[in-house]
Design an enzyme around this catalytic site. Structure first.
Site, PDB file in Angstrom:
ATOM      1  N   GLU A  43       0.847  -1.195   0.000  1.00  0.00           N
ATOM      2  CA  GLU A  43       0.000   0.000   0.000  1.00  0.00           C
ATOM      3  C   GLU A  43       0.886   1.250   0.000  1.00  0.00           C
ATOM      4  OE1 GLU A  43      -2.618   2.392   3.310  1.00  0.00           O
ATOM      5  OE2 GLU A  43      -2.772   0.200   3.308  1.00  0.00           O
ATOM      6  N   LYS A 132     -11.322  -1.328   7.537  1.00  0.00           N
ATOM      7  CA  LYS A 132     -10.084  -1.120   8.297  1.00  0.00           C
ATOM      8  C   LYS A 132     -10.413  -0.496   9.646  1.00  0.00           C
ATOM      9  CE  LYS A 132      -7.135   2.392   7.481  1.00  0.00           C
ATOM     10  NZ  LYS A 132      -6.022   3.176   6.899  1.00  0.00           N
TER      11      LYS A 132
END
Length: 204
Positions: A43, A132
């Protein structure tokens, strides 16, 4: 690979490396070193200089074996730009439904941030592929077990405070994978360009 394939590949690997550095030149080398250590999902955060260019270069350099995503996305325009640059998943620290809509339009996994059970369910109902929990360090692994009791259908991942010591606890508590930033992307190793040591850390 389709959207579900990318999600499953991340789950199978168990970890997303959250790359946040201060120098654009370090982004690609960091991604390559982490991938060499066995981390497939990388990421690249929008808070890093040159993030979009680094995403494009990493996709070209590492190919399909790596899953290059974008993080710290705050609006749909940024999500679209990153997807067009080659990002295979989109992560946000907050819940922004327009970001989710853009990801669904392009059939790209979306992982918005949430903190409370209400936010988590809202994100899931809005179309999040994984939610998340951020910052997870404030809640701990037991929070995952507690939330997944009444919400077993939701896929959760922790970011913030995840390290080698507590990763197993989060997975056992029900996290489908973990997001690891500073504990993995060691700033001293990056600054010193110690890529082999960074690869070794990733392997752990």
């Amino acid at each position: 690979m389709n959207k579900e394939g990318y999600i499953q590949a991340i789950i199978d690997t168990g970890i997303v490396a959250v790359i946040r550095v201060n120098n654009a030149a370090e982004l690609l080398e960091t991604a390559i070193a982490l991938h060499k250590g066995g981390v497939r999902a990388l990421e690249i955060t929008m808070t890093s200089p040159g993030a979009l260019a680094a995403i494009s270069k990493a996709v070209q350099k590492l190919g399909e074996d790596a899953i290059i995503g974008v993080g710290s996305v705050l609006d749909p325009e940024t999500a679209r730009a990153a997807i067009l640059a080659g990002a295979k998943f989109v992560v946000s620290p907050v819940l922004h439904t327009e970001v989710i809509k853009v990801c669904r339009r392009y059939s790209v996994p979306c992982i918005p941030g949430a903190f409370t059970p209400t936010e988590i369910l809202r994100a899931w109902e809005a179309g999040a592929d994984v939610v998340k929990v951020f910052p997870a360090t404030k809640l701990g692994p037991s929070f995952f077990k507690d939330v997944l009791g009444p919400l077993p259908q939701v896929r959760l991942t922790p970011t913030g405070g995840v390290n080698l010591e507590n990763t197993g606890e989060f997975i056992r508590a029900g996290a489908c994978f973990v997001g690891v930033g500073s504990a993995l992307v060691d700033k001293k190793l990056v600054a010193g360009k110690k890529w082999e040591e960074l690869s070794a850390l990733a392997a752990k």
